[in-house]
Design a protein around this motif. Structure first.
Motif, PDB file in Angstrom:
ATOM      1  N   GLY A 152     -29.722 -10.204  86.306  1.00 10.81           N
ATOM      2  CA  GLY A 152     -29.730  -9.515  85.064  1.00 10.81           C
ATOM      3  C   GLY A 152     -28.907 -10.259  83.880  1.00 10.81           C
ATOM      4  O   GLY A 152     -28.712 -11.251  84.068  1.00 10.81           O
ATOM      5  N   ALA A 153     -28.755  -9.401  82.725  1.00 15.03           N
ATOM      6  CA  ALA A 153     -28.066  -9.945  81.799  1.00 15.03           C
ATOM      7  C   ALA A 153     -26.597 -10.628  82.211  1.00 15.03           C
ATOM      8  O   ALA A 153     -26.332 -11.789  81.835  1.00 15.03           O
ATOM      9  CB  ALA A 153     -27.816  -9.058  80.558  1.00 15.03           C
ATOM     10  N   ALA A 154     -25.884  -9.948  82.892  1.00 13.58           N
ATOM     11  CA  ALA A 154     -24.525 -10.161  83.250  1.00 13.58           C
ATOM     12  C   ALA A 154     -24.525 -11.336  84.403  1.00 13.58           C
ATOM     13  O   ALA A 154     -24.115 -12.598  84.225  1.00 13.58           O
ATOM     14  CB  ALA A 154     -23.709  -9.070  83.963  1.00 13.58           C
ATOM     15  N   ASP A 156     -32.102 -11.918  93.643  1.00 18.68           N
ATOM     16  CA  ASP A 156     -32.387 -10.610  93.009  1.00 18.68           C
ATOM     17  C   ASP A 156     -33.649  -9.978  93.946  1.00 18.68           C
ATOM     18  O   ASP A 156     -34.328 -10.685  94.289  1.00 18.68           O
ATOM     19  CB  ASP A 156     -32.761 -10.630  91.518  1.00 18.68           C
ATOM     20  N   ASN A 157     -33.729  -8.604  94.164  1.00 16.95           N
ATOM     21  CA  ASN A 157     -34.754  -8.188  94.712  1.00 16.95           C
ATOM     22  C   ASN A 157     -36.227  -8.034  94.023  1.00 16.95           C
ATOM     23  O   ASN A 157     -37.008  -7.570  94.638  1.00 16.95           O
ATOM     24  CB  ASN A 157     -34.429  -6.955  95.537  1.00 16.95           C
ATOM     25  N   SER A 177     -35.703  -4.138  76.405  1.00 11.28           N
ATOM     26  CA  SER A 177     -34.701  -3.556  75.617  1.00 11.28           C
ATOM     27  C   SER A 177     -34.898  -3.607  74.045  1.00 11.28           C
ATOM     28  O   SER A 177     -35.727  -4.344  73.612  1.00 11.28           O
ATOM     29  CB  SER A 177     -33.406  -4.284  75.805  1.00 11.28           C
ATOM     30  N   GLY A 178     -34.272  -2.708  73.394  1.00  9.09           N
ATOM     31  CA  GLY A 178     -34.259  -2.822  71.852  1.00  9.09           C
ATOM     32  C   GLY A 178     -35.740  -2.859  71.487  1.00  9.09           C
ATOM     33  O   GLY A 178     -36.146  -3.201  70.400  1.00  9.09           O
ATOM     34  N   ASN A 183     -31.695  -5.738  71.373  1.00  8.82           N
ATOM     35  CA  ASN A 183     -30.367  -5.706  70.199  1.00  8.82           C
ATOM     36  C   ASN A 183     -29.368  -6.384  71.208  1.00  8.82           C
ATOM     37  O   ASN A 183     -28.565  -5.555  71.864  1.00  8.82           O
ATOM     38  CB  ASN A 183     -30.227  -4.074  69.977  1.00  8.82           C
ATOM     39  N   GLY A 231     -26.067  -3.917  87.964  1.00 10.77           N
ATOM     40  CA  GLY A 231     -26.005  -3.127  86.948  1.00 10.77           C
ATOM     41  C   GLY A 231     -26.046  -1.514  87.452  1.00 10.77           C
ATOM     42  O   GLY A 231     -25.300  -1.228  88.428  1.00 10.77           O
ATOM     43  N   THR A 256     -30.760  -0.042  91.347  1.00 12.18           N
ATOM     44  CA  THR A 256     -30.281   0.542  92.626  1.00 12.18           C
ATOM     45  C   THR A 256     -28.618   0.727  92.589  1.00 12.18           C
ATOM     46  O   THR A 256     -28.036   0.251  91.886  1.00 12.18           O
ATOM     47  CB  THR A 256     -30.525  -0.361  93.728  1.00 12.18           C
ATOM     48  N   TYR A 287     -26.644  -0.374  94.845  1.00  8.88           N
ATOM     49  CA  TYR A 287     -26.027  -1.181  95.836  1.00  8.88           C
ATOM     50  C   TYR A 287     -24.970  -1.865  95.589  1.00  8.88           C
ATOM     51  O   TYR A 287     -24.083  -1.888  96.237  1.00  8.88           O
ATOM     52  CB  TYR A 287     -27.216  -2.367  95.919  1.00  8.88           C
ATOM     53  N   GLU A 330     -30.122   4.853  79.029  1.00  8.00           N
ATOM     54  CA  GLU A 330     -30.042   3.531  78.693  1.00  8.00           C
ATOM     55  C   GLU A 330     -28.783   2.712  79.405  1.00  8.00           C
ATOM     56  O   GLU A 330     -28.835   1.618  79.679  1.00  8.00           O
ATOM     57  CB  GLU A 330     -29.738   3.198  76.993  1.00  8.00           C
ATOM     58  N   GLU A 349     -22.752  -3.680  84.057  1.00 15.29           N
ATOM     59  CA  GLU A 349     -22.789  -2.374  83.978  1.00 15.29           C
ATOM     60  C   GLU A 349     -22.335  -1.563  85.249  1.00 15.29           C
ATOM     61  O   GLU A 349     -22.441  -0.538  85.340  1.00 15.29           O
ATOM     62  CB  GLU A 349     -24.403  -2.055  83.643  1.00 15.29           C
ATOM     63  N   GLY A 358     -26.058  -2.736  70.838  1.00  8.06           N
ATOM     64  CA  GLY A 358     -25.853  -4.277  71.117  1.00  8.06           C
ATOM     65  C   GLY A 358     -24.596  -4.345  72.021  1.00  8.06           C
ATOM     66  O   GLY A 358     -24.257  -5.308  72.543  1.00  8.06           O
ATOM     67  N   ASN A 365     -23.697  -2.645  74.899  1.00  2.00           N
ATOM     68  CA  ASN A 365     -23.950  -3.059  76.389  1.00  2.00           C
ATOM     69  C   ASN A 365     -24.147  -4.531  76.840  1.00  2.00           C
ATOM     70  O   ASN A 365     -23.672  -4.913  77.761  1.00  2.00           O
ATOM     71  CB  ASN A 365     -25.025  -1.951  77.039  1.00  2.00           C
ATOM     72  N   PHE A 366     -25.039  -4.962  76.004  1.00  2.00           N
ATOM     73  CA  PHE A 366     -25.244  -6.464  76.124  1.00  2.00           C
ATOM     74  C   PHE A 366     -24.224  -7.367  76.133  1.00  2.00           C
ATOM     75  O   PHE A 366     -23.675  -8.248  76.896  1.00  2.00           O
ATOM     76  CB  PHE A 366     -26.572  -7.055  75.498  1.00  2.00           C
TER      77      PHE A 366
HETATM   78  P1  FAD Z   1     -29.166  -5.316  84.590  1.00  2.00           P
HETATM   79  O1  FAD Z   1     -29.518  -5.888  83.458  1.00  2.00           O
HETATM   80  O2  FAD Z   1     -29.563  -4.035  84.980  1.00  2.00           O
HETATM   81  O3  FAD Z   1     -29.588  -6.283  85.936  1.00  2.00           O
HETATM   82  C1  FAD Z   1     -29.083  -5.831  87.206  1.00  2.00           C
HETATM   83  C2  FAD Z   1     -29.888  -6.585  88.122  1.00  2.00           C
HETATM   84  O4  FAD Z   1     -29.673  -6.384  89.406  1.00  2.00           O
HETATM   85  C3  FAD Z   1     -31.519  -6.394  88.122  1.00  2.00           C
HETATM   86  O5  FAD Z   1     -32.256  -7.494  87.771  1.00  2.00           O
HETATM   87  C4  FAD Z   1     -31.830  -5.844  89.266  1.00  2.00           C
HETATM   88  O6  FAD Z   1     -33.255  -6.004  89.824  1.00  2.00           O
HETATM   89  C5  FAD Z   1     -30.946  -6.184  90.213  1.00  2.00           C
HETATM   90  N1  FAD Z   1     -30.528  -5.436  91.276  1.00  2.00           N
HETATM   91  C6  FAD Z   1     -30.331  -4.238  91.432  1.00  2.00           C
HETATM   92  N2  FAD Z   1     -29.938  -3.746  92.699  1.00  2.00           N
HETATM   93  C7  FAD Z   1     -30.316  -4.945  93.431  1.00  2.00           C
HETATM   94  C8  FAD Z   1     -30.094  -5.170  95.031  1.00  2.00           C
HETATM   95  N3  FAD Z   1     -29.972  -4.057  95.861  1.00  2.00           N
HETATM   96  N4  FAD Z   1     -30.603  -6.334  95.240  1.00  2.00           N
HETATM   97  C9  FAD Z   1     -30.588  -7.467  94.400  1.00  2.00           C
HETATM   98  N5  FAD Z   1     -30.649  -7.273  93.177  1.00  2.00           N
HETATM   99  C10 FAD Z   1     -30.455  -5.979  92.727  1.00  2.00           C
HETATM  100  N6  FAD Z   1     -28.142  -2.798  75.769  1.00  2.00           N
HETATM  101  C11 FAD Z   1     -28.073  -3.162  74.667  1.00  2.00           C
HETATM  102  O7  FAD Z   1     -26.873  -3.740  74.251  1.00  2.00           O
HETATM  103  N7  FAD Z   1     -28.930  -3.372  73.674  1.00  2.00           N
HETATM  104  C12 FAD Z   1     -30.131  -2.658  73.963  1.00  2.00           C
HETATM  105  O8  FAD Z   1     -31.026  -3.014  72.964  1.00  2.00           O
HETATM  106  C13 FAD Z   1     -30.504  -2.234  74.924  1.00  2.00           C
HETATM  107  N8  FAD Z   1     -31.675  -1.585  75.025  1.00  2.00           N
HETATM  108  C14 FAD Z   1     -31.825  -0.809  76.273  1.00  2.00           C
HETATM  109  C15 FAD Z   1     -33.245  -0.303  76.406  1.00  2.00           C
HETATM  110  C16 FAD Z   1     -33.270   0.323  77.797  1.00  2.00           C
HETATM  111  C17 FAD Z   1     -34.901   1.159  77.937  1.00  2.00           C
HETATM  112  C18 FAD Z   1     -32.425   0.114  78.790  1.00  2.00           C
HETATM  113  C19 FAD Z   1     -32.663   1.010  80.322  1.00  2.00           C
HETATM  114  C20 FAD Z   1     -31.402  -0.296  78.556  1.00  2.00           C
HETATM  115  C21 FAD Z   1     -30.967  -0.734  77.353  1.00  2.00           C
HETATM  116  N9  FAD Z   1     -29.709  -1.506  77.298  1.00  2.00           N
HETATM  117  C22 FAD Z   1     -29.375  -2.126  75.952  1.00  2.00           C
HETATM  118  C23 FAD Z   1     -28.570  -1.826  78.305  1.00  2.00           C
HETATM  119  C24 FAD Z   1     -28.707  -2.932  78.828  1.00  2.00           C
HETATM  120  O9  FAD Z   1     -30.012  -3.176  79.364  1.00  2.00           O
HETATM  121  C25 FAD Z   1     -27.721  -2.867  80.169  1.00  2.00           C
HETATM  122  O10 FAD Z   1     -26.548  -2.402  79.794  1.00  2.00           O
HETATM  123  C26 FAD Z   1     -27.657  -4.378  80.490  1.00  2.00           C
HETATM  124  O11 FAD Z   1     -28.841  -4.956  81.145  1.00  2.00           O
HETATM  125  C27 FAD Z   1     -26.609  -4.500  82.018  1.00  2.00           C
HETATM  126  O12 FAD Z   1     -26.740  -5.808  82.520  1.00  2.00           O
HETATM  127  P2  FAD Z   1     -26.553  -6.027  83.686  1.00  2.00           P
HETATM  128  O13 FAD Z   1     -26.563  -7.295  84.084  1.00  2.00           O
HETATM  129  O14 FAD Z   1     -25.238  -5.301  84.281  1.00  2.00           O
HETATM  130  O15 FAD Z   1     -27.456  -5.326  84.731  1.00  2.00           O
END
Ligand code: FAD
Length: 396
Positions: free
Chosen positions: A13-15, A34-35, A46-47, A52, A162, A172, A174, A340, A369, A379, A381-382
């Motif tokens: 994901g993003a992080a 990633d699964n 998003s956004g 965003n 996430g 998940t 996880y 979100e 997250e 923006g 959270n991203f």
């Molecule tokens: P994620 O982006 O959720 O990535 C987690 C990854 O881990 C995913 O690819 C998932 O498939 C993988 N994963 C999970 N469990 C497992 C497992 N067991 N095994 C292997 N892989 C796994 N934030 C903003 O700042 N601006 C926005 O415009 C915005 N819009 C949003 C709109 C929506 C509808 C939603 C739901 C969220 C939005 N957010 C937005 C919040 C933002 O998307 C999240 O805060 C951000 O994506 C978190 O990044 P992350 O990498 O921590 O997690």
């Protein structure tokens, strides 16, 4: 035979993608697992499809974390300007909306493509459709993973899975399980940036207002308030103001809604009384508020049936209280299905704010997250994903 690399990142994901590129550029061999079938699925939706991706006015007060100082280090190491610079170097067109929010002009896919390109340039390998079956730390300090695609081992393991929001996109718990496996505290989670639901009779009452939006100021009982749009929906209340306060709201509490945050209704009515003293109060109020909402207040006998000139001092006080301090008691939120973000998560006291490494488990890192860090709408959270991911990538 177990495949070795320096760094494994769980979660594309993003992080996770940001961290992988940051570590890859330092010459580390990095594998992202990633699964899911696709990387960056949340970014793509998003956004409203335009992502965003950060905020021009990044303040640490826009982050919710049990330790409010935790976010400072990463946010100052990798700022909104660093990400904007990256976006510009990749030629992604963007624009600013209100409250400093930056969105892609075309599509959120531009951000995912940019992260893929960064990972390619940094020599990162991304392996999708991979289930992690187990993680063990061996005596040599390396992390050994059994996955649906074979055995792997690494020196640094980064958990970027996430939160729990939007399970249909593959969210998940996880990451929390991994934290618990290694003895780290995980703070209780709940849905944030999420619409409120109403009791059935309130839902029925406001049903005709579904789709109506108006600028308001909403405050929680603890005094946190946001001035943004309110949207009536067929399930309850949404819109930016509701999403923002939802992160501070506790079940059972009421919220106070100022329906006219930019004017004082008694002054408005005084001016209207001077120009049209015989106008019905109902007609006058329908000029400043949605007509249907005024009708609902009348049906509930919250407003007097009179003309403007008949208004008494007490009437004006009551009208002011109702319109500037409308009390609504949500019966809940729409939960993780539409939230979100996820509030709570891996306790930041367990992690280094500089590297994101677990103090109790050297070589294990948590970013994005999955940690107990959430931002406001806009923006933030991203930006936390970019900042925590990039900072971690400098140390893994
Ligand atoms: P994620 O982006 O959720 O990535 C987690 C990854 O881990 C995913 O690819 C998932 O498939 C993988 N994963 C999970 N469990 C497992 C497992 N067991 N095994 C292997 N892989 C796994 N934030 C903003 O700042 N601006 C926005 O415009 C915005 N819009 C949003 C709109 C929506 C509808 C939603 C739901 C969220 C939005 N957010 C937005 C919040 C933002 O998307 C999240 O805060 C951000 O994506 C978190 O990044 P992350 O990498 O921590 O997690």
């Amino acid at each position: 035979m177990s495949q070795s690399c320096d760094v494994i990142v769980i979660g594309a994901g993003a992080a996770g993608l940001m961290c992988a590129a940051s570590a890859g550029y330092r010459g580390r061999s990095v594998l992202v697992l990633d699964n899911a079938k696709k990387a960056g699925r949340k970014i793509l939706i998003s956004g409203g499809g335009r992502c965003n991706f950060t905020n021009n006015d990044l303040s640490t007060s826009a982050f919710i974390c049990s330790n409010p100082h935790f976010v400072k280090s990463a946010l100052s190491r990798y700022t909104a300007w660093n990400f904007i610079d990256l976006v510009e170097r990749h030629g992604v067109a963007y624009h600013e909306r209100e409250h400093g929010q930056l969105f892609c002009d075309d599509s959120a896919k531009d951000i995912v493509d940019m992260l893929h390109t960064e990972c390619d340039w940094a020599g990162v390998k991304i392996q999708l459709r991979t289930e992690i079956l187990s993680i063990e730390k061996a005596d040599d300090g390396r992390y050994h993973l059994q996955t649906s695609q074979g055995a792997l081992n690494c020196e640094s393991l980064v958990v970027a899975t996430g939160g729990l929001s939007m399970p249909k996109l593959g969210a998940t718990p996880y990451g929390y399980k991994v934290a618990e496996q290694f003895g780290l505290k995980v703070n209780a989670t709940k849905a944030g940036l999420v619409p409120f639901t109403l009791q059935q009779h309130d839902k029925d009452k406001y049903a005709d207002l579904s789709g109506v939006s108006l600028p308001v100021r909403i405050s929680t009982e603890s005094g946190v308030s946001f001035k943004e749009a309110l949207l009536f929906t067929h399930r309850g209340l949404s819109g930016p103001s509701v999403l923002q306060v939802s992160s501070y709201w506790n079940p059972g509490e009421a919220v106070s809604i100022n329906l006219l945050p930019d004017t004082e209704i008694t002054e408005t009515l005084a001016a209207m009384t001077e120009s049209s003293p015989n106008q019905a109060l109902k007609t006058a109020l329908a000029r400043v508020l949605p007509k249907r909402l005024v009708e609902i207040f009348y049906a509930d006998e919250l407003l007097p049936e009179c003309t403007l000139k008949q208004l008494q001092h007490k009437d004006l006080n009551d009208i002011s209280t109702l319109l500037h301090n409308w009390q609504v008691k949500p019966n809940g939120t729409e939960g993780y299905r539409t939230a979100e973000v996820t509030l709570g998560g891996v306790d930041t006291n367990e992690l280094s704010s500089k590297t994101m490494e677990a103090k109790k488990a050297p070589g294990l890192y948590f970013i994005g997250e999955v940690m107990d860090v959430s931002g406001w709408l806009g923006g933030y959270n991203f930006q936390w994903a970019w900042s925590s991911g990039w900072s971690c990538g400098q140390f893994v």
